[in-house]
Design an enzyme around this catalytic site. Structure first.
Site, short mmCIF file in Angstrom:
data_model
loop_
_atom_site.label_atom_id
_atom_site.label_comp_id
_atom_site.label_asym_id
_atom_site.label_seq_id
_atom_site.Cartn_x
_atom_site.Cartn_y
_atom_site.Cartn_z
N ASP A 536 30.81 51.57 8.54
CA ASP A 536 32.44 52.01 8.97
C ASP A 536 32.62 51.62 10.72
O ASP A 536 31.94 51.93 11.33
CB ASP A 536 32.74 53.33 8.52
CG ASP A 536 34.04 53.66 8.55
OD1 ASP A 536 34.84 53.27 7.69
OD2 ASP A 536 34.58 54.11 9.80
N ASP A 579 38.05 49.07 6.55
CA ASP A 579 36.89 48.80 7.47
C ASP A 579 35.60 49.36 7.09
O ASP A 579 34.68 49.57 7.92
CB ASP A 579 37.25 49.53 8.79
CG ASP A 579 37.53 51.02 8.52
OD1 ASP A 579 37.51 51.51 7.64
OD2 ASP A 579 37.69 51.77 9.63
#
Length: 657
Positions: A536, A579
């Site tokens: 992430d 993301d």
């Protein structure tokens, strides 16, 4: 996708309807102090009556949106009257103009939204009578700025929805055509197949009539099948609407048949009230073999705008006509060519390339004594090499391989001459890459789709000599196989698009789910290790907020490239969402997975350059190892917990779950 877009539009219409209803209700409440409040209440009452009538007719898809649009100028007028009555420039009612600026942005093009904004500015100036007050121009400037902003947002919203719809439309059409293709292979006769194609075509095109006809030896058109028309038997195309399409060799469209000269053979189009007609020549290579037509009353979307569907339906009819011809010839040439029917059904039933070629090989092997069989495909923009897509040699199936095309080899001759080749007892140094034995005899045939060579197919034997009948059989199979291979390539391309993330070219979440389940099954069956990394970005939001979404997208692309360089060919990397990235590491224990995650983290640590600035960018990584009886979902959840643990520990680190 069409239903989803309509649903989104209805949700927008509902919000605007509710906002205006609340606005008018508040106006009625605040009118208590106005001298002419009874006029306001009458107007509000009329509005509510009309509004409720509209709500009772929600089955009419456009009624609510039209009502909302019609109310915009009425809103502006009444707001202006209210401003004038309640104090002119001193009235704060001018703020209500902002609602109509938003409504304009939703329903109007940029052109009309600009004119509407100018109209609101002029209406406020007249209603306020504050020409000599400098603050008027500040308010006008603010309203104008809000109008420009709302118009830009409205344009962006419409473009986004349109782009989503347009990008999904080819996929929907390909899926519909694929389903049709799978259904028609179950039908035996050409009229039944074409009738099914026409029925599906009428649904996809939203029209009323259609027919298909093929050339006869006498130079006439003979009806194959029709729906909703009076066409029958044979007719001379020189006396019909089809002449223009057959002579131009391209799709011909009549927007209004009533405006054209009536022809002798009109198939009852005008008498049935049909005014729109599209004609598609059926082309087998460069030869016209018939015509496909659809007609009906004019709709919002003209028939000519559905080229993808028209071309797909025409290709299927051509394939079926071609198949019928091959089937007829097979009956004349005996049992050897009769197998073409079976081969055609096998190749048309399979869209997965590996399954298709294996089934094709099996069908040929059932009729010929075949020791070796291969299908080689041309590589785009690389004439010196060829992809050996399928190779079977002496009981073993070999993986695909890119090979150089040797000068003077049989494959090169077939590709250059576009003719089949039969070799017996003079093979020279020609040999396969499998067992490296020289065959006793071999047949090479080009794979040709719509006049274009896409590859070559070969049947080889170490024991017997093939003859001309065998070569004719292989050539006929190759002609059928070329169509199926082309369809399989299109299917592969469609599947690839459906499983690929548009921004990073990694797999998407759907691809990840499919591969992870397969990897878990493999780990259980083979008792091997399996690990998962969940990555992430710690910095995407800050980059987006400070430098814009283009910089954010670049950051994600850089991360994807780092991931791609850091993993093995057998590993799978996907962009799971926003993301978040995932990496599936088969036959990998947790310690090694942590090393991979650390390698990616180090390479990403603070090395993102944007224009003239170095931007601090980091990632957090969670790692988890599969242990039976875990499920795929539990493995992902473990990696997810580890990633959030890395976040809690200060980010820019790798944590194990």
């Amino acid at each position: 996708m069409r239903e989803q877009s309509i649903w989104q539009r209805f949700e927008t219409d509902d919000v605007i309807w509710a906002s205006r209803s609340l606005e008018w209700t508040l106006a009625a409440i605040f009118a208590v102090t106005v001298p002419y409040r009874w006029v306001v209440w009458i107007i509000v009452g009329l509005y509510w009556a009309a509004s409720l009538i509209v709500r009772q007719h929600r089955h009419n898809k456009n009624m609510l949106s039209r009502f909302n649009m019609v109310m915009i100028p009425i809103d502006v007028f009444l707001i202006s009257v209210g401003i004038h009555i309640t104090g002119g420039f001193a009235s704060q009612a001018f703020l209500l103009y902002t609602l109509d600026l938003l409504f304009l942005a939703v329903y109007s093009s940029v052109f009309w939204a600009a004119w509407g904004t100018l109209g609101i500015l002029l209406a406020y100036a007249l209603a306020s009578q504050g020409w000599n007050n400098p603050q008027l121009w500040w308010r006008e400037l603010i309203l104008g700025f809000l109008g420009i902003t709302a118009t830009a947002l409205g344009l962006s919203m419409r473009q986004t929805i349109r782009a989503m719809y347009n990008s999904s439309l080819p996929m929907e059409q390909i899926q519909a055509l694929k389903s049709l293709q799978e259904s028609v292979v179950k039908l035996s006769s050409l009229p039944a197949v074409v009738q099914t194609i026409l029925q599906t075509g009428l649904q996809l095109l939203d029209t009323e009539a259609g027919y298909a006809a093929k050339w006869t030896a006498s130079g006439k058109l003979k009806l194959i099948a029709q729906i909703g028309l009076d066409a029958e038997g044979e007719w001379d195309p020189r006396d019909s609407y089809e002449l223009s399409a057959l002579t131009s060799l391209d799709i011909t469209y009549f927007k209004n048949l009533a405006g054209h000269e009536a022809v002798k053979v009109g198939h009852g189009l005008l008498s049935r009230g049909y005014r729109e007609l599209v004609l598609v020549p059926l082309k087998d290579s460069d030869q016209i073999i018939g015509i496909l037509a659809f007609a009906g009353v004019r709709k919002k979307t003209p028939l000519i705008d559905h080229r993808v569907i028209l071309d797909g339906l025409a290709d299927m009819v051509v394939n079926q006509i071609r198949f019928e011809g091959a089937q007829a010839n097979s009956l004349k040439r005996g049992r050897l060519l009769a197998v073409l029917e079976r081969v055609g059904r096998i190749v048309n039933r399979n869209l997965e390339m590996e399954t298709l070629l294996r089934s094709l090989h099996q069908a040929v092997a059932d009729e010929l004594e075949t020791d070796s069989f291969f299908v080689a495909l041309i590589l785009p923009n690389d004439p010196g090499h060829i992809l050996m897509q399928y190779l079977y040699d002496e009981g073993k199936e070999y993986p695909p391989e890119v090979l150089a095309i040797g000068p003077g080899t049989p494959t090169e001759q077939v590709l250059l001459r576009n003719e089949p080749l039969l070799l017996r007892d003079n093979m020279g140094t020609s040999q396969l890459t499998g067992s490296f034995r020289v065959p006793k005899s071999a047949i090479f045939s080009p794979l040709v789709y719509e006049g274009r060579i896409i590859g070559a197919m070969s049947v080889q034997s170490y024991r017997i000599d093939y003859d001309d009948d065998h070569m004719e059989f292989v050539s006929s199979v190759a002609s059928q196989a070329a169509i199926a291979i082309q369809n399989a390539q299109l299917y592969q391309k469609t599947e690839s698009i459906a499983l690929t993330d548009y921004l990073t070219n990694l797999g998407n979440s759907r691809h990840f789910s499919l591969v992870l389940r397969s990897a878990v099954d493999y780990a259980v069956a083979t008792n091997t290790a399996l690990s998962l990394l969940l990555i992430d970005s710690d910095s995407l939001k800050q980059i987006n907020d400070r430098y814009g979404h283009i910089a954010g997208d670049t950051h994600l692309q850089i991360l994807a490239n780092v991931i791609r360089r850091s993993i093995r060919d057998r590993d799978t990397a996907c962009r799971y969402a926003g993301d978040e990235f995932v990496i599936i590491l088969p036959e990998t224990e947790l310690n090694e997975a942590l090393r991979v995650g650390e390698r990616i983290r180090r390479e990403m640590d603070g090395k993102f350059a944007w224009k003239d600035s170095m931007i601090g960018a980091t990632i957090s990584v969670g790692a988890a190892e599969f242990h039976p009886p875990m499920t795929a979902e539990e493995l992902f959840a473990a990696a997810d917990r580890a990633m959030y643990a890395a976040k809690r520990q200060g980010k820019n680190r790798v944590a194990a779950g």
